[in-house]
Design a protein around this motif. Sequence first.
Motif, mmCIF file in Angstrom:
data_model
loop_
_atom_site.group_PDB
_atom_site.id
_atom_site.type_symbol
_atom_site.label_atom_id
_atom_site.label_comp_id
_atom_site.label_asym_id
_atom_site.label_seq_id
_atom_site.Cartn_x
_atom_site.Cartn_y
_atom_site.Cartn_z
ATOM 1 N N LEU A 181 0.843 -1.210 0.000
ATOM 2 C CA LEU A 181 0.000 0.000 0.000
ATOM 3 C C LEU A 181 0.876 1.257 0.000
ATOM 4 O O LEU A 181 0.640 2.192 -0.788
ATOM 5 N N ILE A 182 1.932 1.249 0.853
ATOM 6 C CA ILE A 182 2.828 2.418 0.924
ATOM 7 C C ILE A 182 3.525 2.624 -0.419
ATOM 8 O O ILE A 182 3.598 3.734 -0.943
ATOM 9 N N ARG A 183 4.009 1.526 -1.010
ATOM 10 C CA ARG A 183 4.678 1.629 -2.325
ATOM 11 C C ARG A 183 3.716 2.161 -3.388
ATOM 12 O O ARG A 183 4.093 2.990 -4.222
ATOM 13 N N SER A 184 2.465 1.676 -3.315
ATOM 14 C CA SER A 184 1.476 2.126 -4.315
ATOM 15 C C SER A 184 1.205 3.613 -4.155
ATOM 16 O O SER A 184 1.069 4.344 -5.143
ATOM 17 N N LEU A 185 1.110 4.039 -2.878
ATOM 18 C CA LEU A 185 0.833 5.462 -2.634
ATOM 19 C C LEU A 185 2.007 6.334 -3.090
ATOM 20 O O LEU A 185 1.823 7.505 -3.414
ATOM 21 N N GLN A 186 3.198 5.727 -3.114
ATOM 22 C CA GLN A 186 4.364 6.471 -3.610
ATOM 23 C C GLN A 186 4.397 6.498 -5.140
ATOM 24 O O GLN A 186 5.330 7.039 -5.736
ATOM 25 N N GLY A 187 3.408 5.830 -5.751
ATOM 26 C CA GLY A 187 3.295 5.853 -7.209
ATOM 27 C C GLY A 187 4.090 4.763 -7.900
ATOM 28 O O GLY A 187 4.267 4.796 -9.124
ATOM 29 N N LYS A 188 4.574 3.766 -7.129
ATOM 30 C CA LYS A 188 5.342 2.681 -7.754
ATOM 31 C C LYS A 188 4.390 1.555 -8.166
ATOM 32 O O LYS A 188 3.457 1.215 -7.426
#
Lengths: 248, 303
Positions: B18-25
């Motif tokens: 989720l954190i990675r996705s929120l960082q746009g990765k």
Amino acid sequence: MLKSQSGLAAAEDHAVRDAFLLTLAAFLTLSIYSFLYGDNPFYRFAEHLFVGISAAYWMCQGFWSTIVGNFIPRTLPSFAEYFQVPYKGFSWHYLIPVALGIILLMRLVPKLSWISRWPLAFIIGTTAGLNLPRYLQSDFIQQMNNTFISILPDWQGIGPFFSTLSLSAEGQLAMIATNLVIFVGVICGLIYFFFSKEHKGAFGVASRIGIWVLMVTFGASFGYTVMGRISLLVGRITFLFHDWLNIL
Amino acid sequence: MGFVISAIVIGGGLLWILIRSLQGKDVDRRVVFTFIGITVCLAVLFQLKFGESATPIVKAAFDKIEQLPAGSKIVISYDFDPAMAPEVHPMANAFVRHALAKKHKIYFFSLWATGQSLLEVTVQDILKKEFPDARYGIDYCNMGYKAGNEGVLNVVITDIRKMYPGDVNGTPLDSLPMMADVKSLKDMDLLISIGGGKPGVKEWVLFAGDRGGIPTAGGAAAVSTPLLYPYYPRQLVGLLGGTKGAAEYESELIKRYPQFANIDTPALQMMGPQTMAHVVIVAFIIIGNVSYFRSRRKKVTNG
């Protein structure tokens, strides 16, 4: 003493054979799942092996159950004796499907492949002929009949309705709700596929409800498909942990 | 304890994604596969279990077998292959256990060549071990596989002997006592097809159940279950859908028959990993949507 030693050796042989087969099955399982990473030779090997063995297995079963089971007992007594099946007397009409079957194999001979269209035509014709009345009766008429349901099933009056008010599937409220969903769902679903009138106003609203009904249906199908795939994964992982690694 | 460890591992991983996705990765599809794999492995290793109770559609199939008088004739058709077996074999075993516990007579059929060998697994593991008193030819018989798909049903609905001169071993049908008063499928009290392809439950309904007016029940692989729901309750008396249906049937069997309390229940065991995997999939859908709406809002904000 000698007998028990030979028995032990046989048991050891069986254990080695079983261990080899289990390891082979585990290797093939992992090979198939390796496709999730990307196409690779292990996956292709397992896939080809699976397709080849499946086809051969179906052919062997078909031969022993149908050719030996049904045809051989109706040919010559010597044939029946050779295959150890009871002889039932010669019947010439059993030769017709055998001849059609042989003609079907002419597909393998490029110059004679055109003959195979005759048994193919026969197969398609008989299948269509057999299926048409059954599908018409059970899938079309009977399914329409199944849709003709009462919106108020077994209505026992307002008193019992409230006294047996429950959300369980057997409860009257749930049954009425179910039948209403079927009624509204079918009508709106059909309206969505009715293109001779512009989807505006009340008709448009019903059409949009129809889209929702279809979406819910596709969603349920997708959910079931996911469940099926996960079940297969659970089955293979249970095999790996329980049968192969013996850690469960 | 197993559940807590699984929840920590899976929850931690999902939070990281989720954190990675929120960082746009982007999340690679292999990460999704790995997550589902780890989830299922943990649930299988810790043998996570959740409670099951029979839904009306499964209970209807159960009650139909229950209501038949002892000695009724039941057809159980193995119309599946090893690829479907993890889902539908538990159903078949549960049906066999139930029918034999009720002292019914079972006529095994198979419209799939592969079903015949899977039936042998039931005979060896269930029939011979749990019901040693069941006698071949009196309590159960195996008709085996015949090629011809729905054509086979089209014949046996009028005369079984035309298609099956003998059973799976070639033994003449007339020498089996349980075949003495059986001419066709119309003499059966219940038809049960277990499968997920063609021919399968649908063909049994169309070519045997409806045509002969014989009550028909089914057990189907999850993929084909939604297509069979329209036949319930008028054309199918009950239906078991996928592992969930099998688990519900197993739970009902254990509840009603205490002698089965300690039997192997593969479908019930499978529902633990199944539930966990579904939770992960739902989490991935939520993460995907959060990521999508966030990136769309960013686009709108940046003009």
